[in-house]
Write a protein that holds these residues in place. Sequence first.
Motif: not given
Length: 157
Positions: A117-128
Amino acid sequence: MKLSTLTAAAVMVAGVAHAEMVAPTKVAFTEDGAVEASLTGKAGDAAKGAEVYGSKKLGNCVACHEITTQDVAFPGNVGPQLDGVADRWNEAELRGILVNSKMTFEGTVMPAYYKVDGFTRPGKAYTGKAADDTFGPLLSAEQIEDVIAFLMTLKEE
């Protein structure tokens, strides 16, 4: 009566075995990032740990680290050489580094092998299209203990 006693004993033994396994979210770190308690409650297997170290499909430790006695094609040189690592770190420190190296070395690029847990998942914000946040650790508790057992064999000669 004997059957229920045997059943109760089996349930208790299974419960004790299961209770010894430390879940990734329950790992206790010291102030310096060490993990004093075994993740499995038993010693690791150094031979299996060497396999995890050398496997690009498991730990992929060889992508960043070199051990001169290991016959590995193209070992990495991003991380420190691991010859004599057991003279520099104790078991608890090595366990902490493998579980979540960022607890010991802030800003390191070494993966947290037993974190979920606690990972930054930037793909969700940019690509979903980023993976959801429900995935397991990179290595199992047993594999972590095996790698530690292997690393503890690496002493200066």
